[in-house]
Design an enzyme around this catalytic site. Sequence first.
Site, mmCIF file in Angstrom:
data_model
loop_
_atom_site.group_PDB
_atom_site.id
_atom_site.type_symbol
_atom_site.label_atom_id
_atom_site.label_comp_id
_atom_site.label_asym_id
_atom_site.label_seq_id
_atom_site.Cartn_x
_atom_site.Cartn_y
_atom_site.Cartn_z
ATOM 1 N N CYS A 113 0.797 -1.230 0.000
ATOM 2 C CA CYS A 113 0.000 0.000 0.000
ATOM 3 C C CYS A 113 0.829 1.278 0.000
ATOM 4 O O CYS A 113 0.341 2.335 -0.406
ATOM 5 C CB CYS A 113 -0.950 -0.011 1.186
ATOM 6 S SG CYS A 113 -2.013 -1.461 1.240
ATOM 7 N N HIS A 242 -2.990 6.981 1.929
ATOM 8 C CA HIS A 242 -3.414 5.726 1.318
ATOM 9 C C HIS A 242 -4.905 5.537 1.572
ATOM 10 O O HIS A 242 -5.380 5.684 2.703
ATOM 11 C CB HIS A 242 -2.620 4.555 1.894
ATOM 12 C CG HIS A 242 -3.221 3.227 1.578
ATOM 13 N ND1 HIS A 242 -3.580 2.865 0.293
ATOM 14 C CD2 HIS A 242 -3.577 2.182 2.375
ATOM 15 C CE1 HIS A 242 -4.107 1.650 0.319
ATOM 16 N NE2 HIS A 242 -4.116 1.219 1.573
ATOM 17 N N ASN A 272 -10.140 0.207 -1.735
ATOM 18 C CA ASN A 272 -8.703 0.145 -1.459
ATOM 19 C C ASN A 272 -8.006 -0.447 -2.685
ATOM 20 O O ASN A 272 -8.141 -1.634 -2.965
ATOM 21 C CB ASN A 272 -8.460 -0.716 -0.220
ATOM 22 C CG ASN A 272 -6.987 -0.816 0.159
ATOM 23 O OD1 ASN A 272 -6.099 -0.534 -0.641
ATOM 24 N ND2 ASN A 272 -6.726 -1.236 1.382
#
Length: 316
Positions: A113, A242, A272
Amino acid sequence: MTGSRVVALGHYQPAKVLTNDDLAAMVDTSDEWITSRVGIRTRHVGGPDEPVDELAAHAAAKALATAGLQASGIDLVLVATSTAIDRSPSMSARVAARLGMGSPAVMDINVVCSGFTHALATADHAIRAGAATRALVIGADKMGDIADWTDRSTCVLVGDGAGAAVVVADQGESGAPGIGPVLWGSVPEMGNAVRIEGTPPRFAQEGQSVYRWATTQLPPIARRVCEKAGIAPEDLAAVVLHQANLRIIEPVARKIGAVNAVIARDVVDSGNTSAASIPMALSKLVERGEIESGAPVLLFGFGGNLSYAGQVIRCP
């Protein structure tokens, strides 16, 4: 020493949109359950004929067009991804081939990530060292390929996409660094809290552990990123974290103290997307005109390996 700056951005997402109601027909969940816990309403998912490098190449082509540059002028390609199935050719080599580049250095970076902010720092360092002059930095992931679509705790989180940045040498005439110094690190003993393991690989995580770490440990680190850049949090024009979970993004942004900043919330529409989330969210903010050119923006990635990396950049 020559610095670097981001001169253009681009993003790309597959056409297929998966809503919370669609997921409710697949697993035991509901729109209310998902939005109240993670803030996500929709996500884009690619099909088997849309590999990671294709998503990356679309985003890169858009960034290059915005910059007014030919692909042949790029001498470094970095692709941050954790969903490349093949070991070789790398995603970066495949992107270079798709775009018809000459002979760039090509490298994939897997820090999950926080991959994009690690890759952006690497490009900045390469340019500062004189090893590159124009770099293409891409975050691209197909989280849908590694999701367990029977696990309601994780499948509701993920989406597919790519974001790209064109980074060039900057002599510093503007007075402020185009890309500020990176602050990066990890918590190795907690690395197992986010996993992509097995054959076929599957994404899993210890959600509560990640949530506690992100909301308690990361805000002071993000403030240190601002200190390294010589920027007070209240002077930030935007914060792009993020895009993991809206319940993480909002408290972390608040604790950083960026009271005047636009906060990226692309997670609501995209889910995500791992390494793609920061460049994709930033590209959309810039495309919509929500950040002025030259304004300071905090980029801060975190997640897999319990790693993190952040820097303040000047908006292209």
